[in-house]
Design a protein around this motif. Sequence first.
Motif, PDB file in Angstrom:
ATOM      1  N   ASN A   7       1.089  -0.987  -0.002  1.00 41.35           N
ATOM      2  CA  ASN A   7       0.122   0.391   0.015  1.00 41.35           C
ATOM      3  C   ASN A   7       0.714   1.325   0.635  1.00 41.35           C
ATOM      4  O   ASN A   7       0.635   2.417  -0.691  1.00 41.35           O
ATOM      5  CB  ASN A   7      -1.005   0.113   1.405  1.00 41.35           C
ATOM      6  N   THR A   8       1.931   1.120   1.172  1.00 41.84           N
ATOM      7  CA  THR A   8       3.133   2.387   1.121  1.00 41.84           C
ATOM      8  C   THR A   8       3.390   2.323  -0.436  1.00 41.84           C
ATOM      9  O   THR A   8       3.678   3.869  -1.077  1.00 41.84           O
ATOM     10  CB  THR A   8       3.870   2.023   2.264  1.00 41.84           C
ATOM     11  N   ALA A   9       4.034   2.020  -1.086  1.00 41.59           N
ATOM     12  CA  ALA A   9       4.220   1.526  -2.331  1.00 41.59           C
ATOM     13  C   ALA A   9       3.728   1.884  -3.600  1.00 41.59           C
ATOM     14  O   ALA A   9       3.786   2.780  -4.391  1.00 41.59           O
ATOM     15  CB  ALA A   9       5.400   0.136  -3.170  1.00 41.59           C
ATOM     16  N   LYS A  10       2.168   1.907  -3.060  1.00 43.01           N
ATOM     17  CA  LYS A  10       1.448   2.533  -4.194  1.00 43.01           C
ATOM     18  C   LYS A  10       1.263   3.588  -3.550  1.00 43.01           C
ATOM     19  O   LYS A  10       1.266   4.636  -5.169  1.00 43.01           O
ATOM     20  CB  LYS A  10      -0.176   1.746  -4.360  1.00 43.01           C
ATOM     21  N   THR A  11       1.049   4.579  -3.094  1.00 43.53           N
ATOM     22  CA  THR A  11       0.926   5.803  -2.839  1.00 43.53           C
ATOM     23  C   THR A  11       2.119   6.242  -2.242  1.00 43.53           C
ATOM     24  O   THR A  11       1.809   7.648  -2.811  1.00 43.53           O
ATOM     25  CB  THR A  11       0.190   5.340  -1.425  1.00 43.53           C
ATOM     26  N   LYS A  12       3.092   5.765  -2.575  1.00 45.42           N
ATOM     27  CA  LYS A  12       4.429   7.019  -2.676  1.00 45.42           C
ATOM     28  C   LYS A  12       5.115   6.579  -3.747  1.00 45.42           C
ATOM     29  O   LYS A  12       6.360   6.473  -3.296  1.00 45.42           O
ATOM     30  CB  LYS A  12       4.740   6.612  -1.417  1.00 45.42           C
ATOM     31  N   PHE A  13       4.612   6.101  -4.945  1.00 47.94           N
ATOM     32  CA  PHE A  13       5.429   5.112  -6.214  1.00 47.94           C
ATOM     33  C   PHE A  13       6.536   6.397  -6.604  1.00 47.94           C
ATOM     34  O   PHE A  13       8.102   5.790  -6.789  1.00 47.94           O
ATOM     35  CB  PHE A  13       4.232   4.970  -6.787  1.00 47.94           C
ATOM     36  N   GLY A  14       6.289   7.244  -6.592  1.00 44.66           N
ATOM     37  CA  GLY A  14       7.756   8.131  -6.509  1.00 44.66           C
ATOM     38  C   GLY A  14       8.814   8.741  -5.725  1.00 44.66           C
ATOM     39  O   GLY A  14       9.552   8.308  -6.568  1.00 44.66           O
TER      40      GLY A  14
END
Length: 82
Positions: A7-14
């Motif tokens: 979920n963190t990877a998805k929301t903070k992809f940049g």
Amino acid sequence: MKSISANTAKTKFGDLLTKVQREPILIKKNGFPVAVILSCEEYKQLEALRTMLLKSRFEKAEATAFANQLADADAFLNTLPD
């Protein structure tokens, strides 16, 4: 190796793309490891190592097969009458 949730990877992809330039990041889903994200440079290095390993294994197998063929040829020649 650092790890983050999917979920963190998805929301903070940049941010993730920036961080993987320094080190690989382990992605976990429901607490279980599911993926590792790494830079293109690290991926290229891994592929180069993989290619070297496969080439080495192929050369070893080829040399072993050649040695076995020589042994078989010697055995055959030893069966021929003088």
